[in-house]
Design a protein around this motif. Structure first.
Motif, PDB file in Angstrom:
ATOM      1  N   GLY A   1       0.771  -1.239   0.000  1.00 61.00           N
ATOM      2  CA  GLY A   1       0.000   0.000   0.000  1.00 61.00           C
ATOM      3  C   GLY A   1       0.800   1.284   0.000  1.00 61.00           C
ATOM      4  N   LYS A   2       2.065   1.225  -0.319  1.00 62.77           N
ATOM      5  CA  LYS A   2       2.904   2.426  -0.397  1.00 62.77           C
ATOM      6  C   LYS A   2       3.642   2.435  -1.731  1.00 62.77           C
ATOM      7  CE  LYS A   2       2.499   4.377   3.697  1.00 62.77           C
ATOM      8  NZ  LYS A   2       2.118   5.761   3.871  1.00 62.77           N
ATOM      9  N   ARG A   3       4.073   3.604  -2.127  1.00 67.94           N
ATOM     10  CA  ARG A   3       4.968   3.752  -3.277  1.00 67.94           C
ATOM     11  C   ARG A   3       6.348   3.969  -2.687  1.00 67.94           C
ATOM     12  NH1 ARG A   3       4.631   4.075  -8.470  1.00 67.94           N
ATOM     13  NH2 ARG A   3       6.189   5.223  -9.677  1.00 67.94           N
ATOM     14  N   SER A   4       7.266   3.047  -2.939  1.00 67.40           N
ATOM     15  CA  SER A   4       8.575   3.168  -2.313  1.00 67.40           C
ATOM     16  C   SER A   4       9.654   2.464  -3.118  1.00 67.40           C
ATOM     17  CB  SER A   4       8.552   2.633  -0.878  1.00 67.40           C
ATOM     18  OG  SER A   4       8.350   1.248  -0.869  1.00 67.40           O
ATOM     19  N   GLY A   5      10.886   2.810  -2.765  1.00 66.29           N
ATOM     20  CA  GLY A   5      12.058   2.194  -3.360  1.00 66.29           C
ATOM     21  C   GLY A   5      13.265   2.515  -2.503  1.00 66.29           C
ATOM     22  N   ARG A   6      14.429   2.014  -2.918  1.00 66.44           N
ATOM     23  CA  ARG A   6      15.654   2.239  -2.149  1.00 66.44           C
ATOM     24  C   ARG A   6      16.705   2.921  -3.015  1.00 66.44           C
ATOM     25  NH1 ARG A   6      16.289  -3.467  -0.484  1.00 66.44           N
ATOM     26  NH2 ARG A   6      14.067  -3.728  -0.497  1.00 66.44           N
ATOM     27  N   ILE A   7      17.362   3.889  -2.395  1.00 63.43           N
ATOM     28  CA  ILE A   7      18.400   4.680  -3.051  1.00 63.43           C
ATOM     29  C   ILE A   7      19.663   4.621  -2.179  1.00 63.43           C
ATOM     30  CG2 ILE A   7      19.022   7.007  -3.848  1.00 63.43           C
ATOM     31  CD1 ILE A   7      16.571   6.024  -5.335  1.00 63.43           C
TER      32      ILE A   7
ATOM     33  N   PHE B   1      27.510   8.500  -0.563  1.00 64.44           N
ATOM     34  CA  PHE B   1      28.385   8.202   0.569  1.00 64.44           C
ATOM     35  C   PHE B   1      28.150   6.798   1.108  1.00 64.44           C
ATOM     36  CE2 PHE B   1      26.753  12.432   0.180  1.00 64.44           C
ATOM     37  CZ  PHE B   1      27.892  13.058  -0.305  1.00 64.44           C
ATOM     38  N   GLY B   2      27.258   6.035   0.427  1.00 63.87           N
ATOM     39  CA  GLY B   2      27.012   4.647   0.777  1.00 63.87           C
ATOM     40  C   GLY B   2      25.832   4.408   1.703  1.00 63.87           C
ATOM     41  N   HIS B   3      25.174   5.471   2.153  1.00 63.00           N
ATOM     42  CA  HIS B   3      24.024   5.298   3.045  1.00 63.00           C
ATOM     43  C   HIS B   3      22.789   4.923   2.234  1.00 63.00           C
ATOM     44  CE1 HIS B   3      26.125   6.608   6.616  1.00 63.00           C
ATOM     45  NE2 HIS B   3      26.682   7.553   5.881  1.00 63.00           N
ATOM     46  N   LEU B   4      21.997   3.996   2.763  1.00 62.85           N
ATOM     47  CA  LEU B   4      20.801   3.509   2.083  1.00 62.85           C
ATOM     48  C   LEU B   4      19.556   4.213   2.602  1.00 62.85           C
ATOM     49  CD1 LEU B   4      21.590  -0.302   2.074  1.00 62.85           C
ATOM     50  CD2 LEU B   4      21.570   1.225   0.104  1.00 62.85           C
ATOM     51  N   TRP B   5      18.735   4.655   1.680  1.00 63.76           N
ATOM     52  CA  TRP B   5      17.503   5.385   1.976  1.00 63.76           C
ATOM     53  C   TRP B   5      16.310   4.648   1.381  1.00 63.76           C
ATOM     54  CZ3 TRP B   5      17.480  10.294   4.372  1.00 63.76           C
ATOM     55  CH2 TRP B   5      18.746  10.833   4.604  1.00 63.76           C
ATOM     56  N   ILE B   6      15.264   4.478   2.179  1.00 63.18           N
ATOM     57  CA  ILE B   6      13.968   4.040   1.659  1.00 63.18           C
ATOM     58  C   ILE B   6      13.176   5.323   1.452  1.00 63.18           C
ATOM     59  CG2 ILE B   6      11.830   2.813   2.107  1.00 63.18           C
ATOM     60  CD1 ILE B   6      13.450   0.915   3.913  1.00 63.18           C
ATOM     61  N   ILE B   7      12.778   5.569   0.230  1.00 64.52           N
ATOM     62  CA  ILE B   7      11.972   6.737  -0.094  1.00 64.52           C
ATOM     63  C   ILE B   7      10.553   6.220  -0.292  1.00 64.52           C
ATOM     64  CG2 ILE B   7      11.694   8.716  -1.625  1.00 64.52           C
ATOM     65  CD1 ILE B   7      14.515   8.469  -0.281  1.00 64.52           C
ATOM     66  N   THR B   8       9.617   6.717   0.499  1.00 64.71           N
ATOM     67  CA  THR B   8       8.261   6.169   0.471  1.00 64.71           C
ATOM     68  C   THR B   8       7.220   7.286   0.497  1.00 64.71           C
ATOM     69  OG1 THR B   8       6.815   4.508   1.470  1.00 64.71           O
ATOM     70  CG2 THR B   8       8.074   5.884   2.986  1.00 64.71           C
ATOM     71  N   GLY B   9       6.043   6.958   0.011  1.00 67.19           N
ATOM     72  CA  GLY B   9       4.920   7.890   0.010  1.00 67.19           C
ATOM     73  C   GLY B   9       3.648   7.163  -0.383  1.00 67.19           C
TER      74      GLY B   9
END
Length: 131
Positions: free
Chosen positions: A110-116, A120-128
């Motif tokens: 139920g979300k729109r998300s992905g990983r970036i 600098f090597g840090h992982l982010w989940i971008i969601t909405g």
């Protein structure tokens, strides 16, 4: 009774000034504090406001146990941010040097998300919200 607690992530990076510029440009972070330079010319901390939270960056200093993802062979933490337009945020991050790990798409939960992965090597989940 729960005590009043604030958690402020501090990302360890090789170059805090470059990371600060990335987070300002790609995520719209506002720099609110920059510590004086250390002996090696890097600030010991640069503090930002991102929405209602503090996001700090500091240089990798092995003697202090402060290791960047490149020192560890990858990121040990996922940073998750919920935004109005995950696609636009992901595109800005990539335009400023990040890489897509998992494309931003509508997900079955139920979300729109992905990983970036930021530069600098840090992982982010971008969601909405779904679109």
């Amino acid at each position: 009774m729960t005590p009043n607690i604030n958690i402020s992530p501090r990302l360890i990076v090789p170059d805090p000034d470059r990371a600060s510029a990335f987070y300002q440009d790609a995520l719209g972070a506002e720099q609110v504090f920059r510590a004086p330079l250390s002996d090696d010319g890097r600030p010991t901390v640069v503090d930002h406001r991102l929405g209602g939270v503090s996001l700090r960056v500091s240089p990798a200093v092995a003697a202090w146990g402060w290791l960047a993802p490149s020192d560890l062979g990858g990121s040990a933490v996922l940073l998750e941010i919920e935004v109005d337009d995950p696609d636009a945020v992901g595109e800005r991050m990539v335009a400023h040097g990040a890489e897509v790990v998992v494309p931003i798409e509508n997900r079955p939960y139920g979300k729109r998300s992905g990983r970036i992965r930021d530069p600098f090597g840090h992982l982010w989940i971008i969601t909405g919200e779904l679109r």
